[in-house]
Enzyme design. Structure first.
Site, PDB file in Angstrom:
ATOM      1  CG  ASP A  26     -37.339  -1.682 -16.673  1.00 11.02           C
ATOM      2  OD1 ASP A  26     -37.876  -2.095 -15.657  1.00 11.02           O
ATOM      3  OD2 ASP A  26     -37.356  -0.175 -16.428  1.00 11.02           O
ATOM      4  CB  ALA A  33     -39.500  -2.791  -1.725  1.00 12.33           C
ATOM      5  CE1 TYR A  63     -38.294  -9.831   1.830  1.00 10.71           C
ATOM      6  CE2 TYR A  63     -40.691 -10.404   1.861  1.00 10.71           C
ATOM      7  CZ  TYR A  63     -39.628 -10.145   1.204  1.00 10.71           C
ATOM      8  OH  TYR A  63     -39.400 -10.781   0.002  1.00 10.71           O
ATOM      9  CE  LYS A 116     -40.571 -12.008  -3.005  1.00 15.73           C
ATOM     10  NZ  LYS A 116     -40.109 -12.116  -4.387  1.00 15.73           N
TER      11      LYS A 116
HETATM   12  O1  0WE Z   1     -37.200 -10.620  -1.269  1.00 17.17           O
HETATM   13  C1  0WE Z   1     -36.128 -10.400  -0.664  1.00 17.17           C
HETATM   14  C2  0WE Z   1     -35.416  -9.175  -1.093  1.00 17.17           C
HETATM   15  C3  0WE Z   1     -35.999  -8.511  -2.155  1.00 17.17           C
HETATM   16  C4  0WE Z   1     -35.476  -6.819  -2.311  1.00 17.17           C
HETATM   17  C5  0WE Z   1     -33.970  -6.572  -1.871  1.00 17.17           C
HETATM   18  C6  0WE Z   1     -33.548  -5.272  -1.932  1.00 17.17           C
HETATM   19  C7  0WE Z   1     -32.533  -4.586  -1.523  1.00 17.17           C
HETATM   20  C8  0WE Z   1     -32.120  -3.537  -2.202  1.00 17.17           C
HETATM   21  C9  0WE Z   1     -36.364  -6.108  -2.745  1.00 17.17           C
HETATM   22  N1  0WE Z   1     -35.679  -4.695  -2.922  1.00 17.17           N
HETATM   23  C10 0WE Z   1     -34.748  -4.469  -2.633  1.00 17.17           C
HETATM   24  N2  0WE Z   1     -34.382  -2.874  -2.683  1.00 17.17           N
HETATM   25  C11 0WE Z   1     -33.171  -2.322  -2.248  1.00 17.17           C
HETATM   26  O2  0WE Z   1     -32.825  -1.363  -2.457  1.00 17.17           O
HETATM   27  N3  0WE Z   1     -35.598 -11.316   0.116  1.00 17.17           N
HETATM   28  C12 0WE Z   1     -36.428 -12.477   0.519  1.00 17.17           C
HETATM   29  C13 0WE Z   1     -34.075 -11.064   0.980  1.00 17.17           C
HETATM   30  C14 0WE Z   1     -34.565 -10.282   2.022  1.00 17.17           C
HETATM   31  O3  0WE Z   1     -34.810  -9.041   1.928  1.00 17.17           O
HETATM   32  C15 0WE Z   1     -34.940  -8.573   3.208  1.00 17.17           C
HETATM   33  C16 0WE Z   1     -35.029  -9.849   4.079  1.00 17.17           C
HETATM   34  C17 0WE Z   1     -34.811 -10.896   3.369  1.00 17.17           C
HETATM   35  C18 0WE Z   1     -35.039 -12.311   3.970  1.00 17.17           C
HETATM   36  C19 0WE Z   1     -35.222  -7.476   3.622  1.00 17.17           C
HETATM   37  C20 0WE Z   1     -35.609  -7.054   4.955  1.00 17.17           C
HETATM   38  C21 0WE Z   1     -35.648  -8.144   5.984  1.00 17.17           C
HETATM   39  C22 0WE Z   1     -35.448  -9.486   5.338  1.00 17.17           C
END
Ligand code: 0WE
Length: 264
Positions: free
Chosen positions: A64, A95, A157, A164
């Site tokens: 973890d 997140a 996002y 990021k």
């Molecule tokens: O960095 C990411 C996603 C990272 C992420 C995804 C989740 C989903 C489930 C971080 N935390 C969580 N938490 C959860 O509970 N991406 C680049 C993919 C992504 O995620 C988005 C995007 C894109 C593209 C979220 C909102 C809008 C666009």
């Protein structure tokens, strides 16, 4: 070609065969690297063990990255497998879900901000620190995964964009710290890809369709596209590249406007 022959890579963030980490692992294995994997959560154990087996690896352990003691324990386990490490891949972000909907100003609690930055940015510093003794005296490479939200506002996002941005600054500072010790640190900023992390994000399919229409290559990028770039960046072919954010997004981030037609 086997440009990673003789290299040992730890890959953090494999969750399924659609993970970006899986595309990276496949490319690195194809180029001759030996692989080890960490996962988080018992429910991922069997799946990661199976995927690792398919990549000729039985080196799998739980870690973890939000827990310093767990990171120490994880690297102690890794030292039981290997006495050195050449490549560290950090393909981890999180997140709280409620922070990834609606607006930043409405949906970002202090706790969501803390968790996002802890898991998605600080963890790179923490695992890199632990990896250093194993990388000593080798041409080491660290690679993490970023996204356009680090440098542009995007719908939903939200706090992940801030995290990021921190991660990309982390890459530049770590590159400066570790360059003198022969270790390079880079990020791939990937276009959107359907993975477990993307599953259930409202509007994700619309985002994929938009990018495929507008990006110069007129398609979405794949795990293979990202994997090949990652393998290159972690190889001696990229010996002159560090502190860099390499976009593997089909050129999307450079487009100011596009009508989405077949040509020009
Ligand atoms: O960095 C990411 C996603 C990272 C992420 C995804 C989740 C989903 C489930 C971080 N935390 C969580 N938490 C959860 O509970 N991406 C680049 C993919 C992504 O995620 C988005 C995007 C894109 C593209 C979220 C909102 C809008 C666009």
């Amino acid at each position: 070609m086997a440009f990673l022959a003789g290299k040992r890579a730890l890959i953090i963030g494999l969750a399924s065969d659609r993970s970006i980490a899986y595309g990276i692992a496949e490319a690195m294995r194809r180029e001759g690297a030996e692989l080890a994997f960490s996962y988080v959560g018992e429910r991922f154990r069997d799946r990661v063990v199976e995927l690792a087996k398919g990549l000729d690896s039985d080196r799998v352990f739980e870690m973890d990255v939000s827990d310093d003691a767990a990171i120490s324990a994880g690297f102690a386990t890794l030292k039981g497998f290997w006495d050195s490490l050449d490549i560290l891949v950090h393909s981890v972000a999180f997140a709280p879900r409620e922070a990834l909907t609606g607006t930043l100003v409405e949906n970002t609690s202090r706790e969501a901000f803390r968790v996002a930055h802890d898991v998605s940015s600080y963890s790179l510093t923490a695992v890199t620190r632990e990896a250093l003794p194993l990388m000593e005296g080798r041409a080491g490479a660290v690679l993490t995964l970023s996204y356009l939200g680090a440098v542009r506002s995007l719908p939903s996002y939200n706090v992940m964009g801030l995290a990021k941005a921190s991660l990309e600054a982390n890459v530049r500072f770590l590159a400066a710290d570790l360059g003198p010790r022969g270790i390079r640190v880079n990020a791939v900023s990937a276009g959107p890809i359907k993975t477990l992390a993307a599953a259930g994000i409202a509007g994700f399919r619309k985002m994929l369709a938009h990018v495929a229409t507008v990006a110069p290559i007129r398609r979405n990028v794949t795990q293979d596209d990202v994997g090949n770039a990652a393998a290159f960046l972690c190889s001696d072919l990229a010996a002159g590249i560090t502190g860099e954010i390499v976009y593997v997004d089909g050129g999307y981030h450079n487009v100011g406007m596009s009508f989405g037609e077949a040509e020009s």
